[in-house]
Write a protein that holds these residues in place. Structure first.
Motif, PDB file in Angstrom:
ATOM      1  N   VAL A 119      -7.780   3.596  -3.392  1.00 27.16           N
ATOM      2  CA  VAL A 119      -8.750   3.915  -2.345  1.00 27.16           C
ATOM      3  C   VAL A 119      -8.651   5.400  -2.013  1.00 27.16           C
ATOM      4  CG1 VAL A 119      -9.561   3.371  -0.016  1.00 27.16           C
ATOM      5  CG2 VAL A 119      -8.388   1.606  -1.395  1.00 27.16           C
ATOM      6  N   GLY A 120      -9.792   6.059  -1.856  1.00 30.34           N
ATOM      7  CA  GLY A 120      -9.764   7.476  -1.493  1.00 30.34           C
ATOM      8  C   GLY A 120     -10.835   7.827  -0.480  1.00 30.34           C
ATOM      9  N   PHE A 121     -10.408   8.530   0.590  1.00 30.07           N
ATOM     10  CA  PHE A 121     -11.328   9.127   1.559  1.00 30.07           C
ATOM     11  C   PHE A 121     -11.470  10.608   1.228  1.00 30.07           C
ATOM     12  CE2 PHE A 121      -9.935   5.478   3.968  1.00 30.07           C
ATOM     13  CZ  PHE A 121     -10.917   5.221   4.920  1.00 30.07           C
ATOM     14  N   TYR A 122     -12.685  11.116   1.278  1.00 30.38           N
ATOM     15  CA  TYR A 122     -12.993  12.554   1.185  1.00 30.38           C
ATOM     16  C   TYR A 122     -12.364  13.247  -0.026  1.00 30.38           C
ATOM     17  CZ  TYR A 122     -11.612  11.227   6.049  1.00 30.38           C
ATOM     18  OH  TYR A 122     -11.302  10.572   7.200  1.00 30.38           O
TER      19      TYR A 122
ATOM     20  N   MET B  75       0.833  -1.195   0.000  1.00 28.72           N
ATOM     21  CA  MET B  75       0.000   0.000   0.000  1.00 28.72           C
ATOM     22  C   MET B  75       0.875   1.254   0.000  1.00 28.72           C
ATOM     23  SD  MET B  75      -3.185   1.041   0.015  1.00 28.72           S
ATOM     24  CE  MET B  75      -4.138  -0.370   0.621  1.00 28.72           C
ATOM     25  N   VAL B  76       0.588   2.170  -0.928  1.00 28.13           N
ATOM     26  CA  VAL B  76       1.198   3.492  -0.910  1.00 28.13           C
ATOM     27  C   VAL B  76       0.203   4.441  -0.249  1.00 28.13           C
ATOM     28  CG1 VAL B  76       2.150   5.385  -2.261  1.00 28.13           C
ATOM     29  CG2 VAL B  76       2.493   3.018  -3.021  1.00 28.13           C
ATOM     30  N   VAL B  77       0.594   5.036   0.859  1.00 29.10           N
ATOM     31  CA  VAL B  77      -0.268   5.933   1.628  1.00 29.10           C
ATOM     32  C   VAL B  77      -0.018   7.368   1.177  1.00 29.10           C
ATOM     33  CG1 VAL B  77      -0.831   6.782   3.935  1.00 29.10           C
ATOM     34  CG2 VAL B  77      -0.255   4.354   3.594  1.00 29.10           C
ATOM     35  N   MET B  78      -1.105   8.045   0.766  1.00 29.12           N
ATOM     36  CA  MET B  78      -1.017   9.399   0.221  1.00 29.12           C
ATOM     37  C   MET B  78      -1.700  10.375   1.180  1.00 29.12           C
ATOM     38  SD  MET B  78      -1.753   8.379  -3.766  1.00 29.12           S
ATOM     39  CE  MET B  78      -1.286   9.998  -4.371  1.00 29.12           C
ATOM     40  N   PRO B  79      -0.931  11.234   1.838  1.00 31.88           N
ATOM     41  CA  PRO B  79      -1.472  12.105   2.893  1.00 31.88           C
ATOM     42  C   PRO B  79      -2.387  13.212   2.385  1.00 31.88           C
ATOM     43  CG  PRO B  79       0.902  11.789   3.127  1.00 31.88           C
ATOM     44  CD  PRO B  79       0.521  11.307   1.762  1.00 31.88           C
TER      45      PRO B  79
ATOM     46  N   VAL C  71      -3.855   4.503  -1.146  1.00 35.62           N
ATOM     47  CA  VAL C  71      -4.939   5.017  -0.313  1.00 35.62           C
ATOM     48  C   VAL C  71      -4.600   6.453   0.035  1.00 35.62           C
ATOM     49  CG1 VAL C  71      -3.927   4.209   1.876  1.00 35.62           C
ATOM     50  CG2 VAL C  71      -6.382   4.665   1.726  1.00 35.62           C
ATOM     51  N   GLY C  72      -5.587   7.352  -0.095  1.00 36.65           N
ATOM     52  CA  GLY C  72      -5.326   8.753   0.175  1.00 36.65           C
ATOM     53  C   GLY C  72      -6.491   9.426   0.866  1.00 36.65           C
TER      54      GLY C  72
ATOM     55  N   GLY D  15      -5.109  13.893  -0.950  1.00 33.32           N
ATOM     56  CA  GLY D  15      -4.574  12.585  -1.302  1.00 33.32           C
ATOM     57  C   GLY D  15      -5.637  11.615  -1.764  1.00 33.32           C
ATOM     58  N   GLY D  16      -6.913  11.867  -1.388  1.00 29.43           N
ATOM     59  CA  GLY D  16      -7.989  10.979  -1.808  1.00 29.43           C
ATOM     60  C   GLY D  16      -8.204  11.020  -3.302  1.00 29.43           C
ATOM     61  N   SER D  17      -8.391  12.225  -3.844  1.00 27.92           N
ATOM     62  CA  SER D  17      -8.553  12.340  -5.290  1.00 27.92           C
ATOM     63  C   SER D  17      -7.249  12.015  -6.011  1.00 27.92           C
ATOM     64  CB  SER D  17      -9.065  13.733  -5.669  1.00 27.92           C
ATOM     65  OG  SER D  17      -8.438  14.741  -4.932  1.00 27.92           O
ATOM     66  N   SER D  18      -6.099  12.352  -5.421  1.00 24.55           N
ATOM     67  CA  SER D  18      -4.818  11.996  -6.042  1.00 24.55           C
ATOM     68  C   SER D  18      -4.649  10.479  -6.091  1.00 24.55           C
ATOM     69  CB  SER D  18      -3.656  12.639  -5.274  1.00 24.55           C
ATOM     70  OG  SER D  18      -3.700  14.056  -5.373  1.00 24.55           O
ATOM     71  N   SER D  19      -5.160   9.787  -5.079  1.00 26.31           N
ATOM     72  CA  SER D  19      -5.122   8.332  -5.088  1.00 26.31           C
ATOM     73  C   SER D  19      -5.980   7.777  -6.224  1.00 26.31           C
ATOM     74  CB  SER D  19      -5.603   7.774  -3.740  1.00 26.31           C
ATOM     75  OG  SER D  19      -5.658   6.364  -3.766  1.00 26.31           O
ATOM     76  N   TRP D  20      -7.222   8.278  -6.348  1.00 32.06           N
ATOM     77  CA  TRP D  20      -8.058   7.822  -7.464  1.00 32.06           C
ATOM     78  C   TRP D  20      -7.367   8.061  -8.795  1.00 32.06           C
ATOM     79  CZ3 TRP D  20     -12.602  11.051  -5.148  1.00 32.06           C
ATOM     80  CH2 TRP D  20     -13.113  10.374  -4.027  1.00 32.06           C
TER      81      TRP D  20
END
Length: 245
Positions: A157-160, A49-53, A134-135, A139-144
Motif C-alpha cells: 500500500v502506498g500514499f502519495y 503490516m510493515v509501516v514505511m515512514p 504501507v508507506g 515510503g509510498g513508492s518504496s512500499s510499492w
C-alpha cells in the motif's frame, strides 16, 4: 517531510486494543541495526503490516499508525531507514534527514523491510500468516517497490508515492498494489495514470484511488475537512488486507 509532530493518525473504523507496543531494534541481513516500533494486536487477524515512514524516518506519527493497525487486528512494525548512516536515535523535527535519505538504496530499504517481515512471522512478532507494507511519500513508492523485492509479500500500500521511483522495478513486481493518491499532490495526476497503465500492461494486480482535491499528507485527523477521505482510505486498506490475506 509529510508529517510534523502535531499530525495525528486517523482512527480506523474497527476499534480494538493493542496488546503491547514499544521501541525495538532489528538487524538487517547485512548486519545493520536499525530502529523500529512494534504494536501487537489484542485480537489478531493473522495479518501483519510493515509501516514505511516518509523522508524523516521513524517518528511519532508512524509509531501511532502501528498502534492503530494493532487496534484493527493487524500486528505491525514501523521501521526507520537510517541505521546505516545515522544510527539509532529519535527522529524529532530537528533531525536533518535529507543527507541520510540521499544515501539510502532500494536494496538497503528492502533488506530492512525483510527483517521486519521476518520478525512479524516469529511468535514474538505475532506469528502472522500474511504480511503487507504501507508507506507514505518516500515510503509510498518504496512500499510499492517491495512488490518486486519481497517474494512472499501479500500486498503493498502506498500514499502519495512518486511513480518515477517505482518504474525501474515494475517488471519484477508480483504482489498486488494499493495506490492511494492525493488529487492535489505535487506529483501530476497524469504521472499516476501513466503508472496505472504501465502496471496493467505488465500484468501487476493493482487498485488506484484518487482523492480529488486532497493535499499531500491528507491522511491526518487534524485535517477535519478530509475526514471522509481518511475514513475511506482506512476502509480500502482493511479491505485490501482481507482480500489478499
Amino acid at each position: 517531510m509529510c508529517y510534523s509532530d502535531d499530525a495525528r493518525v486517523p482512527l480506523p473504523p474497527i476499534s480494538g486494543a493493542a496488546a503491547d507496543q514499544g521501541d525495538m531494534v532489528l538487524t538487517s541481513s547485512d548486519g545493520t541495526r536499525f530502529g523500529a516500533y512494534f504494536a501487537r494486536a489484542g485480537k489478531p487477524t493473522g495479518a501483519g503490516m510493515v509501516v514505511m515512514p516518509d523522508v524523516r524516518g521513524l517518528h511519532s506519527f508512524y509509531k501511532e499508525l502501528a498502534q492503530r493497525f494493532a487496534e484493527a487486528g493487524i500486528d505491525a512494525v514501523a521501521i526507520d531507514y537510517f541505521g546505516r548512516t545515522a544510527g539509532i536515535a529519535d527522529r524529532d523535527e530537528g533531525f536533518e534527514f535529507m543527507p541520510h535519505v540521499e544515501k539510502t538504496t532500494q536494496e538497503g530499504i528492502a533488506a530492512d523491510v525483510a527483517a521486519a517481515m521476518a520478525y512479524l512471522r516469529t511468535k514474538e512478532g505475532g506469528a502472522v500468516r500474511s504480511v503487507f507494507t504501507v508507506g507514505f511519500c518516500f515510503g509510498g513508492s518504496s512500499s510499492w517497490n517491495q512488490s518486486a523485492f519481497q517474494p512472499d509479500l501479500n500486498g503493498a500500500v502506498g500514499f502519495y508515492g512518486r511513480p518515477e521511483r517505482s518504474l525501474p522495478h515494475l517488471e519484477k513486481m508480483k504482489a498486488p498494489l494499493l495506490m492511494l493518491i492525493a488529487g492535489a499532490d505535487f506529483t501530476p495526476q497524469e504521472a499516476f495514470h501513466d503508472f496505472d497503465r504501465k502496471l496493467t500492461e505488465a500484468g501487476v494486480p493493482h487498485e488506484m484511488h484518487i482523492y480529488e482535491g486532497a493535499p499531500h499528507s491528507f491522511f491526518d485527523r487534524t485535517f477535519d475537512q478530509w475526514r471522509e477521505a481518511c475514513d475511506d482510505a482506512w476502509r480500502r486498506i482493511l479491505a485490501f488486507v482481507k482480500k489478499q490475506s
